[in-house]
Write a protein that holds these residues in place. Sequence first.
Motif, PDB file in Angstrom:
ATOM      1  N   ARG B 241      40.498  43.160  73.807  1.00 42.13           N
ATOM      2  CA  ARG B 241      41.000  43.099  72.435  1.00 42.13           C
ATOM      3  C   ARG B 241      41.828  44.346  72.120  1.00 42.13           C
ATOM      4  O   ARG B 241      42.907  44.260  71.549  1.00 42.13           O
ATOM      5  CB  ARG B 241      39.844  42.995  71.449  1.00 42.13           C
ATOM      6  N   LEU B 242      41.300  45.507  72.524  1.00 40.97           N
ATOM      7  CA  LEU B 242      42.004  46.758  72.243  1.00 40.97           C
ATOM      8  C   LEU B 242      43.380  46.778  72.898  1.00 40.97           C
ATOM      9  O   LEU B 242      44.343  47.271  72.325  1.00 40.97           O
ATOM     10  CB  LEU B 242      41.179  47.950  72.752  1.00 40.97           C
ATOM     11  N   LEU B 243      43.451  46.210  74.098  1.00 41.91           N
ATOM     12  CA  LEU B 243      44.727  46.236  74.810  1.00 41.91           C
ATOM     13  C   LEU B 243      45.752  45.273  74.234  1.00 41.91           C
ATOM     14  O   LEU B 243      46.934  45.382  74.535  1.00 41.91           O
ATOM     15  CB  LEU B 243      44.507  45.926  76.295  1.00 41.91           C
ATOM     16  N   THR B 244      45.284  44.319  73.448  1.00 39.30           N
ATOM     17  CA  THR B 244      46.258  43.410  72.834  1.00 39.30           C
ATOM     18  C   THR B 244      46.708  43.928  71.470  1.00 39.30           C
ATOM     19  O   THR B 244      47.485  43.288  70.780  1.00 39.30           O
ATOM     20  CB  THR B 244      45.663  41.996  72.656  1.00 39.30           C
ATOM     21  N   MET B 245      46.180  45.086  71.100  1.00 37.22           N
ATOM     22  CA  MET B 245      46.604  45.686  69.827  1.00 37.22           C
ATOM     23  C   MET B 245      47.893  46.473  70.038  1.00 37.22           C
ATOM     24  O   MET B 245      48.173  46.888  71.161  1.00 37.22           O
ATOM     25  CB  MET B 245      45.499  46.601  69.311  1.00 37.22           C
TER      26      MET B 245
END
Lengths: 253, 410
Positions: B241-245
Amino acid sequence: MSDNFAIYTEGLKKRYKGKSNPTLNGLDLRIPDGSLYGLLAPNGAGKTTTIDILCGLKRFDEGIVKIDGLGVPSKLSDIKRIIGLVPQEIALFPMLTGRENLKVIGGMYGVEGGVLNERVDELLYRFGLENSADRPITQYSGGMKRRINLLAGLLHKPKILILDEPTVGVDAQSRNLILEELAKLNKEGTTVLFISHYLEEAETICNRVGLMDGGKIVLEGNPTELAKSHPECKNLEALYFKLTGKQMRDTYE
Amino acid sequence: MLKRDLGGIILMFLMPVLLVILMANLQDSTLNFVKGNKIPLLLVNRDRGELGAAVVKEIESSGLFEIESDTADSYLTPTSMESRISPGDNMIGIFIPEDATKIIRGNVQKYVVSAFNGIDEVPVDNIVDITVLVDPAAKGSFHSVLMSTLRERSQKVQFEYIMREISQQVNDISPVAVNTANFSGEQFVIEDKFVTREGSNIMPNSVQHNVPAWSLFAIFFIVVSLAGNIIKEREGGSFTRLLTMPCSYAEYLISKAAVYLIVALIQFTLMLLIGVYVLPCTGLPALELGHSVIALFFVGFAVAVAAIGYGIAIGNIARTHQQASVFGAVSVVILAAVGGVWIPLFLMSPQMQLISKLSPMNWGMSGFYSLFLRDEGFLSVLPEGLALLTFGILCFTVALYTRRKKRIYS
């Protein structure tokens, strides 16, 4: 032409090191803008790899990938602003409450202040979590965690929402609520890519489905029309089995 | 929010504090002994003259001995003293007999008078028998110091009496008075100085060693939690999730590092406060922080950056939580042992002192020693600080490179 699609892949290939067969073998995925698209596939068909490539989490060997007309990976930072990913795992901070989780994640997406508070309240209400929002996630049921997990991907009002099996392990009520809200979101203009093992879910809410096998799309279309065009199959599941076979697909390659 | 894991917060700060208090107290006697622990010495001085007084004064001023004298109700003789010399009691005993000064004086007088009167036959001496009793367990160096002190003092007293007697004899026959009273005979001054630039020559006390040592260890132990956290997020889906931010992977790591940096600096400050205010309550000396607060926090900051960089590198290289926690914990213990945290540097062999320079914890220890022992300033700790910062940045770069190698964007 690719600009007309929310998600567009052409000849997408990906082979993992040490594996003899490619995971994606020329995948042509065309998801029209504003559609609710169900991607259905047996285990090991390359669903998760596809999501990872679409979100820029994995590199690919060959092909073209475009999200809302923006190329991956060159326009990745722009793409990240318009996509919302709901991973299969419960990707939340367990020590925080539901509301705190949403505020932290919303802040990371750049939504702040009153706008964020309003958005959090709105989503909590829509997904029936307003009364439990201030309890720590550890006290939530499986279905509640799934819903918060989904909300975390909606905070920044993404143009394209990608969901990886969002209804796994939830009760019938939670599943029904999730599916209803996804349909509403789609009607409000969000393009939804819905990946699921539950074929009846896709049949119910998706206006377009793609059956994936061997690293590419083997059949695509409106679920009702697909069923009609294959009268020998009583439903989408029967068609799915006809195309992909009934043997187990889990491999240890 | 912090209240939800109060236990975790308390443990995070309490465990290093307990470690510092415990280790500082445990190592206190060891370090004091190495630095020059006082040897218990039984001194019986029956002489009422200058020799006895001079020997007592010299032994007292050496600072090496804890002196016990006989009391009125325990009149000791060389024979009865033997039972008082044992490892649990006194390790050395000295018996200076009655009238020792008087006997020396008498002997000297006889020699000088004989010499001035042309008498070749020297009268038989009355021997002054100073008895030194030594426990076999006593370190040879203490015995040597004691014997040389006794010899030096008795020769000095003897020399002074010879000079006095000669001058008296000369005055009897010379029209001009000769005065040797101001001639001390001390023509040599041997000055000894500690060389302060060489780290190995520094001998810290228990507090000066243990507070920085265990602060370093605690800060570096963040590696286990940080690396584990990165892997947990990777395995749990939060990472995805963090990397898709809309932020880069470097930004993600930096924001994580910033939180750990704050924790490390709070931990460091707490440990210093323990050294300054709490350890004195347990009977240990207070930690003196030196004059430069900027230099102190520069070293603390550099240590934290090095530790966090190391943790981030492990978190990116390790494949599983188990790999990260085992390698992280063991490697930190090894770096601590080599770096002079467990055993102070000056107690190590020259080869190990050389090897220890490879450990970032050694750089940190060296910086803290400069501040706490030599009261030096920012410029003197700059090399150690820069080395630590470079190590941290290098580890961070390795983490980013590893990620790139795993063929992942962002």
